[in-house]
Motif scaffolding. Structure first.
Motif, PDB file in Angstrom:
ATOM      1  N   THR A 229       0.567  -7.869   4.185  1.00  0.00           N
ATOM      2  CA  THR A 229      -0.580  -8.650   4.650  1.00  0.00           C
ATOM      3  C   THR A 229      -0.217  -9.455   5.882  1.00  0.00           C
ATOM      4  OG1 THR A 229      -1.299  -8.835   2.332  1.00  0.00           O
ATOM      5  CG2 THR A 229      -2.397 -10.242   3.937  1.00  0.00           C
ATOM      6  N   LEU A 287      -7.491  -7.471  -5.631  1.00  0.00           N
ATOM      7  CA  LEU A 287      -7.883  -6.078  -5.447  1.00  0.00           C
ATOM      8  C   LEU A 287      -9.268  -5.983  -4.802  1.00  0.00           C
ATOM      9  CD1 LEU A 287      -7.298  -3.054  -5.977  1.00  0.00           C
ATOM     10  CD2 LEU A 287      -8.289  -3.361  -8.251  1.00  0.00           C
ATOM     11  N   LEU A 290      -9.136  -6.868  -1.079  1.00  0.00           N
ATOM     12  CA  LEU A 290      -8.594  -5.788  -0.247  1.00  0.00           C
ATOM     13  C   LEU A 290      -9.598  -4.655  -0.070  1.00  0.00           C
ATOM     14  CD1 LEU A 290      -4.847  -5.488  -1.276  1.00  0.00           C
ATOM     15  CD2 LEU A 290      -5.733  -5.848   1.024  1.00  0.00           C
ATOM     16  N   LEU A 291     -10.369  -4.355  -1.095  1.00  0.00           N
ATOM     17  CA  LEU A 291     -11.393  -3.311  -0.984  1.00  0.00           C
ATOM     18  C   LEU A 291     -12.462  -3.704   0.033  1.00  0.00           C
ATOM     19  CD1 LEU A 291     -11.788  -2.294  -4.745  1.00  0.00           C
ATOM     20  CD2 LEU A 291     -10.850  -0.879  -2.897  1.00  0.00           C
ATOM     21  N   ALA A 294     -11.015  -3.346   3.465  1.00  0.00           N
ATOM     22  CA  ALA A 294     -10.887  -1.958   3.889  1.00  0.00           C
ATOM     23  C   ALA A 294     -12.200  -1.380   4.396  1.00  0.00           C
ATOM     24  CB  ALA A 294     -10.354  -1.105   2.735  1.00  0.00           C
ATOM     25  N   CYS A 367      -4.504   0.432   3.263  1.00  0.00           N
ATOM     26  CA  CYS A 367      -4.377   1.297   2.079  1.00  0.00           C
ATOM     27  C   CYS A 367      -2.995   1.179   1.428  1.00  0.00           C
ATOM     28  CB  CYS A 367      -4.665   2.746   2.448  1.00  0.00           C
ATOM     29  SG  CYS A 367      -6.415   3.072   2.787  1.00  0.00           S
ATOM     30  N   THR A 369      -1.166  -1.537   1.449  1.00  0.00           N
ATOM     31  CA  THR A 369      -1.252  -2.809   0.729  1.00  0.00           C
ATOM     32  C   THR A 369      -2.035  -2.642  -0.563  1.00  0.00           C
ATOM     33  OG1 THR A 369      -1.363  -3.845   2.921  1.00  0.00           O
ATOM     34  CG2 THR A 369      -1.748  -5.265   1.014  1.00  0.00           C
ATOM     35  N   LEU A 370      -3.090  -1.849  -0.502  1.00  0.00           N
ATOM     36  CA  LEU A 370      -3.936  -1.592  -1.662  1.00  0.00           C
ATOM     37  C   LEU A 370      -3.158  -0.892  -2.775  1.00  0.00           C
ATOM     38  CD1 LEU A 370      -6.864  -1.925  -2.641  1.00  0.00           C
ATOM     39  CD2 LEU A 370      -7.360   0.317  -1.666  1.00  0.00           C
ATOM     40  N   LEU A 374      -2.637  -2.124  -6.571  1.00  0.00           N
ATOM     41  CA  LEU A 374      -3.003  -1.251  -7.693  1.00  0.00           C
ATOM     42  C   LEU A 374      -1.866  -1.196  -8.720  1.00  0.00           C
ATOM     43  CD1 LEU A 374      -4.837   1.696  -5.900  1.00  0.00           C
ATOM     44  CD2 LEU A 374      -5.832   0.096  -7.553  1.00  0.00           C
TER      45      LEU A 374
END
Length: 389
Positions: A229, A287, A290-291, A294, A367, A369-370, A374
């Motif tokens: 990040t 989460l 971040l979505l 994105a 992604c 980072t995602l 997850l």
């Protein structure tokens, strides 16, 4: 009286976390050392490695040696090494002594990270209070990370650009005061199962415990989230919205500020809320942030999401670390070394992000980072499903 004594013993330990944040001066100070000695960008880029590579090499060996030395003595050793490193450029200023100073700063910091966290458990036995105290330590470390660059700028403002290294003795004096305070504070030594040096393989054997393995990887990925990040925040704002060089500096500042605030609030919440519940709520919120980051391209929303990631991920390291220590308290020293080794592993995320950005653009970095988050989501809910028995 016992509670009062425990509180007094906790204070110098928590102050040690301020010393722990000194390694973050490498970013701003490396700019000055580059100009002073005419180092190439590649040479200057080696400076952070001089500081952080020691987590990989020293984490497990120091964790094993703590059985013999004791946690408090190991903390004092780390501070002694840091003081020597910080005074060295003042005695003899050259490119070589600066590199040695950075290396000693890294060695001291790696030893401090391994020994200071478990030392808290010597004076705090309640699990909720231990997690809360570890989070408080992260708050103090975050404040130090913010103050460290200001100390460098203070030295430059008062002594000139060519005397930037005067920041080192300032940091050395603070470290010395911390060591004297800790040395003067009576702390009962932990009951070690053995005073013999254990082989490194004995520590790695702990990873056969599924819970320890899950938490080890949890440390790896939460450090990955932090590094990722911080790394992509300014790049994302520049690529998506054509922010100027001056504007993009605001993105990582927002991240660090919200991370500090989140950790500060975590100190209070973790003393009152079950750590697993707090972990799960925060990682789901992280989460979702971040979505949105994105798939929604709006500068204000994206900046809020960057701050939200810092806020919601701020206490995860402390929670995972505390859970690891509580899982096998009789192996606390070795587990501490194991978890600190995972911090170095988190640096693997940065080159992966670089490759991802090169292939598909900034969304590739998001992604990556995602993926880290997850895994942490799986970690948070894996215990509930009984997969760690």
């Amino acid at each position: 009286m016992k509670t009062q004594n425990s509180t007094l013993a906790t204070l110098p330990i928590l102050f040690g976390f301020f010393v722990m944040g000194f390694c973050d001066i490498v970013g701003i100070s490396s700019d000055y050392v580059q100009r002073t000695f005419g180092w190439s960008p590649a040479m200057t880029g080696f400076v952070p490695s001089l500081v952080f590579i020691w987590f990989l090499f020293l984490g497990i060996p120091i964790g094993n040696h703590m059985n013999k030395w004791g946690r408090k003595n190991t903390v004092l050793l780390s501070m002694a090494i840091t003081v020597i490193g910080m005074l060295l450029p003042l005695i003899s200023y050259s490119s070589v002594t600066c590199m040695i100073a950075y290396a000693l700063l890294g060695i001291g910091n790696a030893i401090l990270q391994v020994s200071l966290n478990p030392l808290l458990s010597n004076v705090i036995t309640n699990q909720h209070l231990l997690t809360s105290s570890l989070t408080a330590g992260q708050v103090i470390k975050a404040v130090s990370s913010l103050v460290g660059p200001e100390i460098v700028l203070f030295a430059v403002a008062h002594f000139g650009d060519d005397k930037w290294y005067y920041c080192f003795p300032i940091l050395g004096c603070i470290t010395l005061l911390s060591a004297i305070w800790l040395m003067a504070t009576p702390i009962k030594r932990e009951d070690s199962a053995t005073t013999q040096l254990l082989p490194i393989s004995d520590t790695f054997f702990l990873l056969k415990d599924k819970k320890i393995l899950l938490l080890f990887l949890g440390i790896f990925f939460i450090v990955g989230v932090d590094v990722a990040t911080n790394f992509i925040s300014s790049k994302l704002m520049a690529e998506r919205f054509n922010w100027t060089t001056e504007q993009v500096k605001f993105a990582p500042q927002v991240y660090f500020l919200t991370r500090t605030i989140g950790a500060l609030l975590g100190v209070f919440f973790l003393a009152r809320i079950a750590e697993m519940k707090y972990f799960r709520v925060n990682i789901i919120a992280c989460l979702c942030s971040l979505l949105i980051l994105a798939f929604v391209e709006n500068d204000i929303i994206n900046l809020i999401c960057i701050g939200a990631v810092g806020f919601f991920a701020s206490s995860v390291f402390s929670i995972i670390y505390s859970m690891a220590l509580q899982a096998r308290p009789e192996k606390a020293n070795q587990i501490s070394g194991l978890m600190i080794t995972a911090i170095a592993g988190g640096g693997v995320v940065t080159p992966i992000i670089g490759i991802a950005i090169g292939k598909v653009g900034i969304i590739g970095g998001v992604c990556v980072t995602l993926v880290c988050v997850l895994y942490l989501t799986y970690c948070a809910f894996g215990i509930k499903t009984g997969k760690l028995n």
